[in-house]
Design an enzyme around this catalytic site. Structure first.
Site, PDB file in Angstrom:
ATOM      1  N   GLN A 255      22.748 -20.821  -1.018  1.00  0.00           N
ATOM      2  CA  GLN A 255      22.295 -22.122  -0.537  1.00  0.00           C
ATOM      3  C   GLN A 255      22.019 -23.066  -1.690  1.00  0.00           C
ATOM      4  O   GLN A 255      22.297 -24.262  -1.619  1.00  0.00           O
ATOM      5  CB  GLN A 255      21.025 -21.936   0.298  1.00  0.00           C
ATOM      6  CG  GLN A 255      20.633 -23.139   1.093  1.00  0.00           C
ATOM      7  CD  GLN A 255      21.694 -23.518   2.096  1.00  0.00           C
ATOM      8  OE1 GLN A 255      22.118 -22.697   2.892  1.00  0.00           O
ATOM      9  NE2 GLN A 255      22.139 -24.757   2.053  1.00  0.00           N
ATOM     10  N   HIS A 258      24.717 -25.528  -3.167  1.00  0.00           N
ATOM     11  CA  HIS A 258      25.225 -26.656  -2.382  1.00  0.00           C
ATOM     12  C   HIS A 258      25.063 -27.973  -3.128  1.00  0.00           C
ATOM     13  O   HIS A 258      25.982 -28.800  -3.188  1.00  0.00           O
ATOM     14  CB  HIS A 258      24.504 -26.756  -1.039  1.00  0.00           C
ATOM     15  CG  HIS A 258      25.245 -26.126   0.090  1.00  0.00           C
ATOM     16  ND1 HIS A 258      26.488 -26.545   0.486  1.00  0.00           N
ATOM     17  CD2 HIS A 258      24.916 -25.109   0.923  1.00  0.00           C
ATOM     18  CE1 HIS A 258      26.909 -25.806   1.496  1.00  0.00           C
ATOM     19  NE2 HIS A 258      25.970 -24.933   1.779  1.00  0.00           N
ATOM     20  N   GLU A 322      16.842 -25.095   8.496  1.00  0.00           N
ATOM     21  CA  GLU A 322      18.218 -25.212   8.970  1.00  0.00           C
ATOM     22  C   GLU A 322      18.802 -23.815   9.191  1.00  0.00           C
ATOM     23  O   GLU A 322      19.365 -23.512  10.239  1.00  0.00           O
ATOM     24  CB  GLU A 322      19.044 -25.978   7.938  1.00  0.00           C
ATOM     25  CG  GLU A 322      20.521 -26.079   8.281  1.00  0.00           C
ATOM     26  CD  GLU A 322      21.342 -26.637   7.132  1.00  0.00           C
ATOM     27  OE1 GLU A 322      22.479 -27.072   7.392  1.00  0.00           O
ATOM     28  OE2 GLU A 322      20.879 -26.620   5.971  1.00  0.00           O
ATOM     29  N   HIS A 323      18.684 -22.970   8.171  1.00  0.00           N
ATOM     30  CA  HIS A 323      19.121 -21.570   8.262  1.00  0.00           C
ATOM     31  C   HIS A 323      17.908 -20.667   8.076  1.00  0.00           C
ATOM     32  O   HIS A 323      17.101 -20.887   7.168  1.00  0.00           O
ATOM     33  CB  HIS A 323      20.126 -21.220   7.162  1.00  0.00           C
ATOM     34  CG  HIS A 323      21.318 -22.128   7.098  1.00  0.00           C
ATOM     35  ND1 HIS A 323      21.374 -23.227   6.257  1.00  0.00           N
ATOM     36  CD2 HIS A 323      22.501 -22.094   7.759  1.00  0.00           C
ATOM     37  CE1 HIS A 323      22.541 -23.832   6.410  1.00  0.00           C
ATOM     38  NE2 HIS A 323      23.237 -23.175   7.319  1.00  0.00           N
ATOM     39  N   ASP A 356      28.456 -19.665   8.053  1.00  0.00           N
ATOM     40  CA  ASP A 356      29.075 -20.837   7.444  1.00  0.00           C
ATOM     41  C   ASP A 356      30.587 -20.856   7.642  1.00  0.00           C
ATOM     42  O   ASP A 356      31.196 -21.925   7.659  1.00  0.00           O
ATOM     43  CB  ASP A 356      28.780 -20.871   5.941  1.00  0.00           C
ATOM     44  CG  ASP A 356      27.454 -21.541   5.627  1.00  0.00           C
ATOM     45  OD1 ASP A 356      26.842 -22.109   6.548  1.00  0.00           O
ATOM     46  OD2 ASP A 356      27.029 -21.493   4.462  1.00  0.00           O
ATOM     47  N   HIS A 415      14.276 -53.034  45.628  1.00  0.00           N
ATOM     48  CA  HIS A 415      14.519 -51.589  45.687  1.00  0.00           C
ATOM     49  C   HIS A 415      14.140 -51.056  47.071  1.00  0.00           C
ATOM     50  O   HIS A 415      14.876 -50.270  47.673  1.00  0.00           O
ATOM     51  CB  HIS A 415      13.686 -50.853  44.619  1.00  0.00           C
ATOM     52  CG  HIS A 415      14.279 -50.876  43.242  1.00  0.00           C
ATOM     53  ND1 HIS A 415      14.449 -52.035  42.530  1.00  0.00           N
ATOM     54  CD2 HIS A 415      14.738 -49.858  42.453  1.00  0.00           C
ATOM     55  CE1 HIS A 415      14.973 -51.742  41.350  1.00  0.00           C
ATOM     56  NE2 HIS A 415      15.168 -50.428  41.282  1.00  0.00           N
TER      57      HIS A 415
END
Length: 426
Positions: A255, A258, A322-323, A356, A415
């Site tokens: 990770q 990245h 996220e993960h 991934d 209405h």
């Protein structure tokens, strides 16, 4: 990496903090580029491609000849891997098909939903230091399954005006309709507003740097829907004394490479494991080609020692990663307690890399704590649910008076009258 031992709950806010980005100047730059693209279309996009990607283009569209050339440039082994991943992604997302059922909510009243695909979607695929052809599969495959009529893809070319061949092969495999050589803010603007070449889409998907993210958020205010607010990628690993320190370190580094604004977090109940992981990270870091990026990321990252598995999962839910990788002896029990996470990986063999690329789950996920409220991309991301209802005379009799009373109480006489005239006609 920052080591934090037995933090008090008051310290969780600082542990969960993401790297801060000052976007005040960035937003003004993004707005200027978007305005130019909106006003000048292809001409503006090509000018920014020359400025930012150093590519002199005479056309934005990828040609059939370029598609055929890409197939010759991608190795047979990589093409097979792309097809394997596509098969698994398609299998997983096909299982998410919506099955609408007609429901009789009362006598003579039938209601139901129909899932309808978004007709035209835009996919943004980064192509800089790491051309993300895997993201093409993740975004285009469910779009194709959903039934989107037009799938438009934008990705930046290299300085020679060529798109990475693996991106083109993945696009063809997944069923992309049109591919354009455009990156960054100008690509988002082209898909949001439409140009002479690029069709205007109804929803934009895909990751990108802080400029791309700011552009997506700006165009989403008035012009087009987006998949989710997103930022730099992140992972949280929960490990106990039974974890494999080599595996955990590899997950953290996968990770960290990245980008320098990514973040990794280890939460462990074992002081010995924390030290083993720290040592392994330092050893493996030196072997990485992108070690300078990963090392910078580790400055924003934390190794946290807690007193129990319950505290570990509570801190993870507060962080909303996220993960999330759970490498503990009781991972199944801990998995039941996960409430905030984008995608969860269970056991010592489920590395984030599997999701991934090729396990079948989608890797386009909420970051920056948005997992508290957002899902990752799935089949529903490409669909709208349209509701239908049918009333018979019996249905009007059943709810008519209640509708009149409620409309009257809200002082909406028209209405009320819409129901009254129907009741009077019976």
């Amino acid at each position: 990496m920052n080591i934090i031992e037995y933090p008090a709950k008051e310290e969780w806010t600082s542990i969960a903090a993401r790297p801060h980005l000052d976007v005040s100047q960035l937003n003004a730059t993004v707005a200027a580029v978007l305005a130019d693209v909106k006003a000048n279309g292809d001409k503006a996009v090509m000018a920014y491609e020359e400025k930012f990607d150093h590519a002199q283009l005479t056309s934005l569209a990828v040609s059939e000849a370029e598609m055929e050339e890409a197939e010759q440039l991608v190795s047979e082994d990589l093409e097979h891997a792309i097809r394997l991943a596509h098969w698994n992604i398609r299998t997983f997302h096909e299982a998410q098909r919506f099955k609408g059922e007609k429901v009789e909510t009362g006598p003579g009243i039938t209601c139901w939903q129909k899932s309808v695909a978004i007709e035209r979607v835009g996919l943004y695929i980064p192509g800089g230091t790491a051309p993300l052809f895997s993201t093409v599969l993740m975004l285009a495959t469910p779009a194709k399954i959903a039934g989107c009529k037009e799938i438009v893809l934008c990705t930046p070319p290299n300085s020679e005006g060529k798109v990475n061949p693996a991106i083109l092969v993945a696009a063809k495999t997944a069923g992309v309709s049109k591919i354009f050589k455009a990156g960054g803010v100008q690509a988002i603007g082209a898909m949001a507003y439409g140009t002479e070449s690029v069709p205007k889409v109804y929803k934009i998907f895909g990751p990108g740097n802080q400029y791309v993210m700011a552009a997506k958020q700006q165009v989403s205010l008035h012009d087009v829907a987006i998949d989710m607010p997103a930022g730099p990628s992140e992972v949280c690993v929960i490990a106990d004394e039974t974890a494999n320190a080599e595996f955990v370190a590899a997950d953290l580094l996968s990770q960290a490479e990245h980008g320098t604004d990514s973040q990794v977090l280890l939460i462990t109940t074992s002081a010995a494991m924390l030290q083993q992981v720290k040592n392994e990270v330092e050893r493996q870091l030196q072997l990485l080609p992108r070690k300078e990026i990963a090392a910078k990321t580790l400055e924003n990252s934390r190794l946290v020692l807690v007193s129990s598995a319950e505290e570990a999962i509570a801190l993870s839910n507060y962080y909303a990663p996220e993960h999330l990788i759970i490498q503990t002896k009781d991972y199944e029990q801990l998995a039941e307690q996960v409430v905030n996470a984008g995608s969860v990986f269970l056991g010592k063999y489920a590395c984030e890399s599997a999701g991934d690329y090729a396990s079948g789950t989608n890797h386009t996920l909420p970051t920056h704590g948005y997992a508290t409220a957002y899902s990752g991309v799935n089949l529903d991301s490409y669909c709208r649910k349209i509701t239908f209802q049918h009333l018979t005379e019996q249905g009007v009799r059943h709810i008519g008076h209640a509708v009149e009373l409620m409309a009257e109480a809200e002082q909406l006489d028209a209405h009320k009258n819409a129901m009254t005239v129907r009741l009077n006609s019976l």
